[in-house]
Design an enzyme around this catalytic site. Structure first.
Site, PDB file in Angstrom:
ATOM      1  CG  ASP A 102      -2.087   0.871   1.202  1.00 55.62           C
ATOM      2  OD1 ASP A 102      -1.984   1.949   0.598  1.00 55.62           O
ATOM      3  OD2 ASP A 102      -3.116   0.538   1.796  1.00 55.62           O
ATOM      4  CE  LYS A 130      -5.395  -0.412  -1.696  1.00 52.44           C
ATOM      5  NZ  LYS A 130      -6.229  -0.130  -0.490  1.00 52.44           N
ATOM      6  CG  PHE A 151     -10.399  -1.180   3.105  1.00 53.80           C
ATOM      7  CD1 PHE A 151     -10.740  -2.430   3.576  1.00 53.80           C
ATOM      8  CD2 PHE A 151      -9.454  -0.445   3.790  1.00 53.80           C
ATOM      9  CE1 PHE A 151     -10.163  -2.945   4.726  1.00 53.80           C
ATOM     10  CE2 PHE A 151      -8.874  -0.937   4.943  1.00 53.80           C
ATOM     11  CZ  PHE A 151      -9.224  -2.185   5.414  1.00 53.80           C
TER      12      PHE A 151
END
Length: 180
Positions: A102, A130, A151
């Site tokens: 992330d 991501k 999410f």
């Protein structure tokens, strides 16, 4: 649980196919090297179990628990090693297995610490990336899927310790975690 999922992003079949591809690539790259494969718990446990069964070369396995999230949906930016590797890693080839890359904060910190311990090489295999959330660049050697800034849960990934047991990866409805 299923009613909390907005959309299935990757099915069981898609995950199995990608894991087989990654396992074949890792097998070829590490043939004759006996790497230490380190799973970053808890999120990567399902991916790690499936992936190591697709790696057809000698390897050792260990686990770490590293956190920068706590119970929230966004990284706190503070990294904690909760459980460290239980064996000597100096001179070893390490393959870090992660569920999702992330912000990059946690993995950048972790890889820096492990490199400082004298490993011969260190590579990263992450199921999901991501890039929209990246604040620290981390080199990815083996990538499952790139995903949008949503999410996601399932296949080991959680929100507040729930949803890990879903057999697919899905986008969690924002109202469940107080987003958007």
């Amino acid at each position: 649980m299923k009613e909390d999922i907005q959309k299935v992003l990757f099915t069981e079949e898609q995950l199995a196919q990608k894991v087989a591809e990654l396992g074949a690539q890792i097998t070829a790259d590490y043939a004759g090297k006996n790497p230490l494969i380190v799973s970053v718990l808890k999120g990567s446990y399902v991916f790690m179990a499936d992936l190591t069964r697709k790696i057809n070369t000698a390897c050792n396995i260990d686990f770490m628990v590293v956190s920068s999230y706590g119970q929230g949906a966004k990284t706190s930016g503070e990294v904690q090693i909760i459980k460290d590797i239980g064996q000597k890693i100096e001179g070893r080839d390490l393959l870090i297995i992660e569920d999702i890359l992330d912000s990059g904060v946690t993995l950048s910190y972790l890889m820096k610490i492990l490199k400082a311990r004298g490993v011969r090489s260190i590579r990263l295999c992450t199921l999901l990336s991501k890039p929209a959330r990246r604040t620290v660049e981390v080199p990815i050697d083996y990538l499952g899927f790139e995903i949008p800034d949503e999410f996601v849960v399932g296949y080991g990934l959680d929100y507040a310790e729930k949803y890990r047991n879903l057999p697919y990866i899905g986008i969690l409805k924002p109202e469940v975690y107080g987003g958007k």
